[in-house]
Design an enzyme around this catalytic site. Sequence first.
Site, PDB file in Angstrom:
ATOM      1  N   SER A 229       0.856  -1.181   0.000  1.00  8.85           N
ATOM      2  CA  SER A 229       0.000   0.000   0.000  1.00  8.85           C
ATOM      3  C   SER A 229       0.889   1.227   0.000  1.00  8.85           C
ATOM      4  CB  SER A 229      -0.905  -0.054   1.231  1.00  8.85           C
ATOM      5  OG  SER A 229      -1.850   0.975   1.171  1.00  8.85           O
ATOM      6  N   ARG A 397      -6.163   3.286  -0.764  1.00 15.78           N
ATOM      7  CA  ARG A 397      -7.331   3.225   0.108  1.00 15.78           C
ATOM      8  C   ARG A 397      -8.488   2.448  -0.526  1.00 15.78           C
ATOM      9  NH1 ARG A 397      -8.872   8.826   2.869  1.00 15.78           N
ATOM     10  NH2 ARG A 397      -9.126   9.304   0.686  1.00 15.78           N
ATOM     11  N   VAL A 519      -7.356   3.220  10.863  1.00  8.18           N
ATOM     12  CA  VAL A 519      -6.191   3.556  10.030  1.00  8.18           C
ATOM     13  C   VAL A 519      -6.607   4.152   8.671  1.00  8.18           C
ATOM     14  CG1 VAL A 519      -4.766   1.814  11.140  1.00  8.18           C
ATOM     15  CG2 VAL A 519      -5.955   1.233   9.051  1.00  8.18           C
ATOM     16  N   GLU A 520      -5.669   4.755   7.980  1.00  8.44           N
ATOM     17  CA  GLU A 520      -5.867   5.389   6.668  1.00  8.44           C
ATOM     18  C   GLU A 520      -7.014   6.401   6.676  1.00  8.44           C
ATOM     19  OE1 GLU A 520      -5.963   2.633   3.396  1.00  8.44           O
ATOM     20  OE2 GLU A 520      -3.942   1.916   3.803  1.00  8.44           O
ATOM     21  N   GLY A 521      -7.106   7.190   7.732  1.00  6.07           N
ATOM     22  CA  GLY A 521      -8.182   8.188   7.845  1.00  6.07           C
ATOM     23  C   GLY A 521      -9.272   7.636   8.731  1.00  6.07           C
TER      24      GLY A 521
END
Length: 835
Positions: A229, A397, A519-521
């Site tokens: 990622s 994402r 995670v990731e926002g």
Amino acid sequence: MLGAIVTLAVAAAAAYAVTQIGGIVTLLFIAAVLYLAYKRLPLVVFTLTFTVLLLAYTGFGAPAGIWKGFLWLLLAVLWLLTLRPLRKLLITRPFMKGYLRLLPPMSQTEREALEAGTVWWDGDLFSGAPRFEKLLAAAAPRLSPEEQAFLDGPCEELCRMIDDFDVTHRRGDLSPEVWEFLKTRGFFAMIIQRRYGGLEFSAFAHSCVLTKLSSRSATLAATVAVPNSLGPAELLQHYGTEEQKDYYLPRLARGEEVPCFALTGPRAGSDAASLPDTGVVCRGVWEGRDTLGIRLDFTKRYITLAPIATVIGLAFRLYDPERLLGGSSDIGISCALIPRATPGVAIGRRHFPLNVPFQNGPIAGKDVFVPLDCLIGGAKMAGQGWRMLVEQLSVGRCISLPSNTTGASKAAVFASGAYARVRRQFNTPVGRFEGVEAVIARMAGITYTMDAARSVTAGAIDGGERPSVPSAMLKYHVTEMGRKVANDAMDVHGGKGICLGPRNYLARGYQAVPVAITVEGANILTRSLIIFGQGAVRCHPYVLREMNAARDPNRRRGVEEFDRALFGHIGFTISNSVRSLVMSLTQARWTRVPVEGPIGRYYQHIARFSASFALTVDVAMLTLGGYLKRKENLSARLGDVLSSMYLASMVLKHYENQGRPASDQPVVEWACRHLLYQAQEQLHGFLRNFPNRTIAGLLRLLVFPRGLTYFAPDDRLGRAVAALMLAPSATRDRLCEHVYRRVEPGNALGLLHEVLVLAQAVEPLEKKLRVEGVKTGRVTALDLPHQITEAAALGLLTEAEATTLREFDAKVMEIVHVDDFAPDELGTQRAPSAA
Ligand SMILES: Cc1cc2nc3c(=O)[nH]c(=O)nc-3n(C[C@H](O)[C@H](O)[C@H](O)COP(=O)(O)OP(=O)(O)OC[C@H]3O[C@@H](n4cnc5c(N)ncnc54)[C@H](O)[C@@H]3O)c2cc1C
């Protein structure tokens, strides 16, 4: 009720119109004008056609009184608007001045985030008139023979190697053999190009691999997701210098380097752009030589793979106080690659993320000196770090978390359907009770939606898109849906899901849910701020054009472009008002869509909600302006409407991609109904909470003229969906594709499926035993094994039938049993005895 009142009111108004203002001709005239607006004609064409219509109308049944005055005034205004020099002077210039004053300031990082990625199907949904032909024309994602072979070979083998209880409870890590397998078989190199030794998989294949691994182990899936990622490999491929690529990419592909990416710190979480970690351009000593470089100070936490990483991708703010690089002193967020062994780097301790022990921990650096060519892309990319991150996030994402969550949900629905069929209470499989049936249906419908979103969006990426707004929608909604499925699976399993041990195939997936949420926002932020906030500017056909034109330093050019965008925008809003009203009144029954039959209705409903949504967005932005950004709940609801339409579109496209299998129709219908009902409810919630009640009331007339007429899936549909999960079926197989289901010791999912298949075969025997034995009182034992023995002795069952039933019961009990432990087996330290 409201629908009836409105219908009566419209009928009364029409009757009044017929008697008062010229009869049928008037109604025809109004219908023709509405049709023109519905069809979204350009202003000049609309004005010309309106003129002709008005002349004809005047000839046939002359309008009278105020009505006549109004129409001629309208015509005059329309002609005025078509004269561009005049309208620019009278309207555009003054409006643009006021608009500029209201326009909220935008930081560089915000601008970069907004402009990242591409606009895809999200743009169509914002238009109020989505072109379904375009969506359906996109190629269905397919695996290449090599990708399929990887799934069937190394992936299957890896799943076989995993003992998840050993990983999560005893070892707190993957085994050394698994680590070795991951590194040497390319699992960390799915996104690395072949010329550097990577697998260079399509986004779809990458997603399928994660889906499969996550059906087996959350720890494994998280470990594989991260290097593929947003991180060093991805950043190097897009922005690295040739030397950096040639050095690092082959080493990453071979697993000789383990990467991590460190952005988050104790003071900068969701607001990552405010990171306090610094790098200062200076001279220092590197490998014994005086070198131009960067002195770094940083404190990071939560960094996945950090404890074992050999190379750290680091985000920090770069300063150049002595202007050694010749630019400004505050250069901005930058990204560098720091070897683990660099003096000053402290790394190695571990966080403990919710019993899902993938490698994760803090990293700190004090006075760490690295040469300038550690910057990803070299000195020319200094200050470009935020742009690099947000650009790459739009792809990552869409894949990592959506695939991992979908894999876990597939496994949960696969297991729950089988478990609910073979677990009996009150002498009935629990899945046949209406309450459980409804939960299984929800799990299946939601999982279908997740799978559709992940695969269709991955297909779009393979087609060249970098869909930034859908990436936020997938991040939020797929992980939230995963949370629902995980909760439902636990409920269906009762105590079986709760007691940890090697036989528990659910609980670690359930425990992992908040990781995906965070995670990731983090999800609350993503829903409240990002989905609609980014979508409104990025996907709206006019807003970004207007903003850029208003800010254009070349004023002449700016006014020209602003004028075009503004009048396009006005026509767009008028058209959406008409489209929303007409489609809401008619339930979009006559809206043209490319698919016929019951499934075609969902296309029509999406078109209807799209028009209502586009209208609502324009009215909200016009009346609330920048305040809408602070009204997070309103933004979030609009984001939900957009996401529901997006997800429903993905479901329909996925169904097409799979060749429209008739047996899947109940699941598709359940998913679409569920999503479009959500769209209606969130739009309704938005109007209920809109601060200006008069405008809310007027909007309601255009959006819900007949009230709330869309219904959630009914029980009958739910029962049909559940039935497909409670027995072996092609639909169940398609939905649960990629679930690791090999029948082998240690894989409960394999056993569950085996028992589900057997359950079909033994059902007549169970019935015979119950009806002819237990109900007649001839068989008196309370438990099944003794009942079987009695029935065999009485001749109700043959010996072969009794054996079949006994074997089936043994397998069921193998599933139903849970683990227990000696007191000293639990806990890392032996507790003092209670005695
Ligand atoms: C297991 C794990 C692995 C991770 N891996 C990495 C990694 O490899 N690399 C890396 O750099 N980072 C990583 N992270 C960090 C992760 O991205 C952050 O945890 C995340 O960005 C949230 O930051 P925070 O935890 O500090 O929460 P906070 O920012 O403190 O947020 C707390 C809550 O407030 C909400 N919130 C914040 N601002 C708003 C707003 N404006 N409107 C509405 N709600 C808001 C958030 O949604 C959240 O619910 C990882 C985290 C975890 C837990």
